[in-house]
Design an enzyme around this catalytic site. Sequence first.
Site, PDB file in Angstrom:
ATOM      1  N   ARG A 175       2.542  -6.608   9.374  1.00 11.61           N
ATOM      2  CA  ARG A 175       2.197  -5.909   9.532  1.00 11.61           C
ATOM      3  C   ARG A 175       2.385  -5.474  11.406  1.00 11.61           C
ATOM      4  NH1 ARG A 175      -3.650  -7.367   7.439  1.00 11.61           N
ATOM      5  NH2 ARG A 175      -4.113  -6.333   5.802  1.00 11.61           N
ATOM      6  N   LYS A 212       0.832  -1.339   0.093  1.00 13.61           N
ATOM      7  CA  LYS A 212      -0.442  -0.119  -0.082  1.00 13.61           C
ATOM      8  C   LYS A 212       0.283   1.027  -0.298  1.00 13.61           C
ATOM      9  CE  LYS A 212      -4.054  -2.227   2.104  1.00 13.61           C
ATOM     10  NZ  LYS A 212      -4.843  -2.179   3.633  1.00 13.61           N
ATOM     11  N   ASN A 244      -1.256   0.037   7.145  1.00 18.57           N
ATOM     12  CA  ASN A 244      -1.516  -1.205   7.636  1.00 18.57           C
ATOM     13  C   ASN A 244      -0.124  -1.710   6.405  1.00 18.57           C
ATOM     14  OD1 ASN A 244      -3.714  -2.101   5.760  1.00 18.57           O
ATOM     15  ND2 ASN A 244      -4.331  -3.390   7.393  1.00 18.57           N
ATOM     16  N   TYR A 281     -12.199  -2.592  -3.542  1.00 19.05           N
ATOM     17  CA  TYR A 281     -12.515  -3.078  -1.829  1.00 19.05           C
ATOM     18  C   TYR A 281     -14.442  -3.134  -1.329  1.00 19.05           C
ATOM     19  CZ  TYR A 281      -8.034  -2.777  -0.267  1.00 19.05           C
ATOM     20  OH  TYR A 281      -6.724  -2.285   0.383  1.00 19.05           O
ATOM     21  N   THR A 308      -5.418  -7.742  10.257  1.00 17.19           N
ATOM     22  CA  THR A 308      -5.632  -6.315   9.951  1.00 17.19           C
ATOM     23  C   THR A 308      -5.200  -5.456  10.959  1.00 17.19           C
ATOM     24  OG1 THR A 308      -7.661  -7.198   8.604  1.00 17.19           O
ATOM     25  CG2 THR A 308      -7.572  -5.067   8.987  1.00 17.19           C
ATOM     26  N   HIS A 325      -1.834  -5.232   1.370  1.00 14.06           N
ATOM     27  CA  HIS A 325      -2.699  -6.264   1.154  1.00 14.06           C
ATOM     28  C   HIS A 325      -2.526  -7.371   0.644  1.00 14.06           C
ATOM     29  CE1 HIS A 325      -7.214  -7.298   0.105  1.00 14.06           C
ATOM     30  NE2 HIS A 325      -6.946  -7.514  -0.745  1.00 14.06           N
ATOM     31  N   PHE A 353     -15.296   3.089   7.093  1.00 12.99           N
ATOM     32  CA  PHE A 353     -14.125   3.596   6.781  1.00 12.99           C
ATOM     33  C   PHE A 353     -13.988   3.294   5.028  1.00 12.99           C
ATOM     34  CE2 PHE A 353     -14.390  -0.737   7.470  1.00 12.99           C
ATOM     35  CZ  PHE A 353     -13.863  -1.453   6.800  1.00 12.99           C
ATOM     36  N   GLU A 361      -8.913  -9.375  -7.329  1.00 14.68           N
ATOM     37  CA  GLU A 361      -8.587  -8.939  -7.570  1.00 14.68           C
ATOM     38  C   GLU A 361      -6.806  -8.579  -8.430  1.00 14.68           C
ATOM     39  OE1 GLU A 361      -7.580  -9.475  -3.625  1.00 14.68           O
ATOM     40  OE2 GLU A 361      -9.718  -8.926  -2.698  1.00 14.68           O
ATOM     41  N   ARG A 392      -1.244 -14.695   4.070  1.00 11.75           N
ATOM     42  CA  ARG A 392      -2.207 -14.110   5.487  1.00 11.75           C
ATOM     43  C   ARG A 392      -1.954 -14.422   6.482  1.00 11.75           C
ATOM     44  NH1 ARG A 392      -6.303 -10.929   4.028  1.00 11.75           N
ATOM     45  NH2 ARG A 392      -7.676 -11.737   5.795  1.00 11.75           N
TER      46      ARG A 392
HETATM   47  P1  CMP Z   1      -6.964  -4.654   3.601  1.00 13.88           P
HETATM   48  O1  CMP Z   1      -6.504  -6.075   4.045  1.00 13.88           O
HETATM   49  O2  CMP Z   1      -5.999  -3.942   2.789  1.00 13.88           O
HETATM   50  O3  CMP Z   1      -8.682  -4.901   3.148  1.00 13.88           O
HETATM   51  C1  CMP Z   1      -9.852  -3.966   3.891  1.00 13.88           C
HETATM   52  C2  CMP Z   1      -9.117  -2.816   4.501  1.00 13.88           C
HETATM   53  O4  CMP Z   1     -10.208  -2.158   4.874  1.00 13.88           O
HETATM   54  C3  CMP Z   1      -8.182  -3.670   5.358  1.00 13.88           C
HETATM   55  O5  CMP Z   1      -7.120  -3.939   4.989  1.00 13.88           O
HETATM   56  C4  CMP Z   1      -7.621  -2.211   6.761  1.00 13.88           C
HETATM   57  O6  CMP Z   1      -6.919  -0.583   5.999  1.00 13.88           O
HETATM   58  C5  CMP Z   1      -8.826  -1.153   6.232  1.00 13.88           C
HETATM   59  N1  CMP Z   1     -10.200  -0.946   7.131  1.00 13.88           N
HETATM   60  C6  CMP Z   1     -10.479  -2.260   7.579  1.00 13.88           C
HETATM   61  N2  CMP Z   1     -11.089  -2.147   9.498  1.00 13.88           N
HETATM   62  C7  CMP Z   1     -10.733  -0.543   8.697  1.00 13.88           C
HETATM   63  C8  CMP Z   1     -11.600   0.090  10.324  1.00 13.88           C
HETATM   64  N3  CMP Z   1     -12.086  -0.041  11.231  1.00 13.88           N
HETATM   65  N4  CMP Z   1     -10.686   1.770   9.841  1.00 13.88           N
HETATM   66  C9  CMP Z   1      -9.966   1.985   9.250  1.00 13.88           C
HETATM   67  N5  CMP Z   1      -9.493   0.868   8.164  1.00 13.88           N
HETATM   68  C10 CMP Z   1     -10.274   0.079   8.079  1.00 13.88           C
END
Ligand code: CMP
Length: 138
Positions: free
Chosen positions: A104, A11, A114, A51, A93, A117, A59, A128, A87
């Site tokens: 992470r 990211k 984070n 997404y 996450t 992905h 969010f 994807e 994963r």
């Molecule tokens: P990712 O694995 O890219 O998949 C969905 C993304 O949404 C996740 O990583 C986070 O970066 C983001 N995400 C999920 N939950 C939240 C949250 N509560 N607030 C902000 N971002 C979020």
Amino acid sequence: MVAQRTFVMIKPDGVKRGLIGEIISRFEKRGLKIVSLKMVKMSRDTAEKLYEEHKGKSFFEELVNYVTSGPVVCMVIEGDDVVQVIRRMIGNTDPKEAPPGTIRGDYALSKSENVIHASDSIEKAQREMSLFFDKSDL
Ligand code: CMP
């Protein structure tokens, strides 16, 4: 075991912080194969498709703004049980819950920024990777 392919994306925060080499190196050292790789500045349309399962969540806007804020590095990676293996290498996450030793867990604290992905199923991986790669890239 049958080799699988998954989609992984470093990211904007991971790119800005100079973590591309470190992250790719972890996957290579683990014995996984980088099948294809590209750096892109994602459009809003692509981000919303990537997404789409989060559309309507509180969010969502923040997430789309963030992933379109700078270049990302997209990869297709192959290996035995690669969806699960990656994963686990990435960690939760919420990086505060991610164990040390995971990407992470070592490099992030924020749930929205984070670092990385990865697809959470083979079906999602197919969808994807098709957003970023043509059949001829693979
Ligand atoms: P990712 O694995 O890219 O998949 C969905 C993304 O949404 C996740 O990583 C986070 O970066 C983001 N995400 C999920 N939950 C939240 C949250 N509560 N607030 C902000 N971002 C979020």
